[in-house]
Design an enzyme around this catalytic site. Structure first.
Site, short mmCIF file in Angstrom:
data_model
loop_
_atom_site.label_atom_id
_atom_site.label_comp_id
_atom_site.label_asym_id
_atom_site.label_seq_id
_atom_site.Cartn_x
_atom_site.Cartn_y
_atom_site.Cartn_z
N GLN A 134 33.79 49.99 -92.09
CA GLN A 134 32.67 49.19 -92.59
C GLN A 134 32.29 49.61 -94.00
O GLN A 134 31.95 48.78 -94.84
CB GLN A 134 31.47 49.33 -91.65
CG GLN A 134 30.36 48.35 -91.96
CD GLN A 134 29.28 48.34 -90.91
OE1 GLN A 134 28.10 48.26 -91.25
NE2 GLN A 134 29.64 48.43 -89.65
N ARG A 193 33.82 47.93 -97.05
CA ARG A 193 33.37 46.61 -97.50
C ARG A 193 32.74 46.69 -98.87
O ARG A 193 32.68 45.69 -99.59
CB ARG A 193 32.38 46.02 -96.49
CG ARG A 193 33.01 45.72 -95.13
CD ARG A 193 31.99 45.19 -94.15
NE ARG A 193 32.58 44.93 -92.86
CZ ARG A 193 31.90 44.51 -91.79
NH1 ARG A 193 30.59 44.30 -91.90
NH2 ARG A 193 32.50 44.29 -90.64
N HIS A 194 32.25 47.86 -99.24
CA HIS A 194 31.71 48.06 -100.58
C HIS A 194 32.88 48.40 -101.49
O HIS A 194 33.08 49.54 -101.90
CB HIS A 194 30.67 49.18 -100.56
CG HIS A 194 29.48 48.87 -99.72
ND1 HIS A 194 28.41 48.13 -100.16
CD2 HIS A 194 29.21 49.17 -98.42
CE1 HIS A 194 27.52 48.00 -99.20
NE2 HIS A 194 27.98 48.62 -98.14
N ARG A 195 33.67 47.39 -101.80
CA ARG A 195 34.95 47.61 -102.46
C ARG A 195 34.81 48.08 -103.90
O ARG A 195 35.77 48.59 -104.48
CB ARG A 195 35.79 46.33 -102.39
CG ARG A 195 35.99 45.86 -100.96
CD ARG A 195 37.08 44.83 -100.82
NE ARG A 195 37.12 44.29 -99.47
CZ ARG A 195 37.66 44.90 -98.43
NH1 ARG A 195 38.21 46.09 -98.60
NH2 ARG A 195 37.64 44.35 -97.23
N ARG A 228 40.87 58.09 -99.61
CA ARG A 228 40.88 58.24 -98.17
C ARG A 228 42.13 58.98 -97.71
O ARG A 228 43.16 58.96 -98.38
CB ARG A 228 40.77 56.87 -97.49
CG ARG A 228 39.37 56.31 -97.65
CD ARG A 228 39.18 54.90 -97.15
NE ARG A 228 37.75 54.64 -97.05
CZ ARG A 228 36.98 54.31 -98.09
NH1 ARG A 228 37.53 54.17 -99.27
NH2 ARG A 228 35.69 54.10 -97.93
N ARG A 234 22.19 49.69 -97.39
CA ARG A 234 22.50 50.68 -96.36
C ARG A 234 21.38 51.68 -96.08
O ARG A 234 21.56 52.57 -95.25
CB ARG A 234 23.77 51.43 -96.75
CG ARG A 234 25.00 50.53 -96.87
CD ARG A 234 25.34 49.84 -95.57
NE ARG A 234 26.61 49.12 -95.67
CZ ARG A 234 27.32 48.69 -94.63
NH1 ARG A 234 26.87 48.90 -93.40
NH2 ARG A 234 28.46 48.04 -94.80
#
Length: 337
Positions: A177, A180-182, A188, A269
Site C-alpha cells: 500500500q 501507491r505513493h509512487r 526495497r 496517512r
C-alpha cells in the site's frame, strides 16, 4: 489481463528479463511476448542485439544465494538475512520509521524557490513569510484541495527542492500500500537475498490485545516459516519457497521524498483511517520533521487538522469520519484501534 506496451518498453523488459529477482512467471510472460513479436517482425530484436543481461551486480557478491536455490545456499543466505535484519532494526532505535538524512537548509531553499516563482526579492518576502504563504492553508488554498492539484502548481514546486530520507520497517501488506505513493520512491529488498530462517513478521496492534488471537497468529507465522525452510532443505528454489510466506512478513525499506510529495503522503496517512503501520511511520516521520524543521511541520497533519478553522467540512471522510475531533489536539491525540 490485456497488457499493452510500446516497442521500447518490450526491449527493456527483454533486456532486464534475468535481472535482479525477476520471477520465473514474469520471465515466461516476457519470453512469450518476445516470441509473438518475433513472429510479426523477425528483425525487431535481432537488429539491435540486446539479449537479456547474463550477469547483474546485485548477485556478484552473493553467489551462494544465487546457486540455483539449493538448500545449503539458501540456509547460508538465511543466516546473512538475519544479520542484516538485526542491524537494520537496531538502527531504527524503536521507531517504525527513522530519519536518516535531510536537506539541512530546507527553509532557506524553499523560500528562495518561492521568490523565484513569484518574482519577489527577499526584502519584499522574507523566508518565514514565504514558508507561511506556501504551507499555511489559510493563505494557500492548494492545501485544501482534496484532489491534490497543488503538485501541479508552480508555487508549490518550491517544496520539490528539499528531501528527506527514512529507514522503515513495515509488513509486506503495508509496503504494497505504501508503494501507491509512487513519488516517494524506496530501495526495497530483494527477498531472495534477505530471506531469514527465523520467523520475521509484523504483528498488528489489535492482535496484541487478545492473547488467544495472538497465540493463533504467531503459530500460523511459525508454521509458514517452518514450511518454507523445509522446502529449502529439500532443494526447492528459494523463489518458489518464498511463496509460502505471509503478507505479514517484515519488509525493510529506505525511502526518499521531496517535501512536495511527502506533504501529500503525510496529510493522507496521518488520518485515523489510514493503514495502521503507514500511519505510525508517518507520525514518526512528522515527529522527526518537527525536531529538525519545526517551521515546516507547523501546518502538516491530517486533512481535518489542515482544514480546521479555514473551511468546511473539516473532515473530508464523510460517512467514514472516525468520530474523534483530531484537529483539536494533533499531534498529541492517541489513535484508538
Amino acid at each position: 489481463m490485456v497488457h499493452t506496451v510500446s516497442g521500447i518498453v518490450l526491449h527493456r523488459l527483454w533486456r532486464m528479463n534475468t535481472a535482479c529477482d525477476t520471477p520465473n512467471e514474469a520471465r515466461a510472460v516476457i519470453g512469450a511476448m518476445v516470441a509473438h513479436a518475433k513472429d510479426v517482425d523477425a528483425q525487431f530484436f535481432e537488429r539491435f542485439g540486446t539479449e537479456p543481461i547474463e550477469e547483474v551486480p546485485e548477485w556478484t557478491d552473493r553467489a551462494d544465494a544465487h546457486s540455483n536455490g539449493t538448500g545449503a545456499a539458501s540456509h547460508q543466505n538465511g543466516l546473512a538475512g538475519e544479520a542484516f535484519a538485526r542491524e537494520f532494526d537496531a538502527n531504527l532505535q524503536g521507531k517504525t520509521s527513522r530519519l536518516l538524512d535531510y536537506s539541512a537548509n530546507a527553509s532557506r531553499v524553499i523560500a528562495q524557490a518561492y521568490r523565484a516563482v513569484v518574482g519577489l526579492t527577499e526584502a519584499q518576502c522574507h523566508d518565514a513569510e514565504a514558508i507561511d504563504r506556501l504551507l499555511n492553508p489559510a493563505r494557500n488554498l492548494y492545501r485544501l484541495e482534496t484532489l491534490n492539484v497543488g503538485v501541479h502548481a508552480p508555487m508549490m514546486r518550491a517544496l520539490q527542492h528539499v528531501n528527506y530520507t527514512f529507514a522503515k520497517k513495515i509488513s509486506h501488506t503495508a509496503d504494497s500500500q505504501d508503494q501507491r505513493h509512487r513519488m516517494v520512491p524506496g530501495s526495497r529488498p530483494l527477498l531472495t537475498l534477505s530471506d531469514t530462517r527465523a520467523p520475521d513478521f509484523i504483528t498488528p496492534a489489535l492482535l496484541r490485545q487478545n492473547p488467544r488471537a495472538l497465540e493463533v497468529y504467531e503459530r500460523a507465522m511459525h508454521d509458514a516459516w517452518e514450511a518454507k525452510n523445509q522446502l529449502l532443505d529439500r532443494g526447492v528454489p528459494l523463489e518458489t519457497a518464498l511463496y509460502l510466506l505471509p503478507n505479514a512478513k517484515s519488509i525493510r525499506v529506505v525511502e526518499t521524498g521531496s517535501l512536495l510529495h511527502l506533504l501529500h503522503k503525510w496529510t493522507m496517512r496521518t488520518c485515523f483511517n489510514a493503514q495502521e503501520e503507514i500511519y505510525q511511520a508517518s507520525m514518526d516521520e512528522l515527529h522527526q520533521l518537527r525536531e529538525v524543521h519545526p517551521e515546516l511541520a507547523r501546518y502538516i497533519g491530517p486533512p481535518c487538522y489542515v482544514r480546521a478553522g479555514v473551511t468546511t467540512p473539516i473532515c473530508t471522510e464523510g460517512a467514514h469520519f472516525c468520530g474523534i475531533k483530531v484537529w483539536l489536539d494533533f499531534p498529541n491525540i492517541t489513535r484508538p484501534i
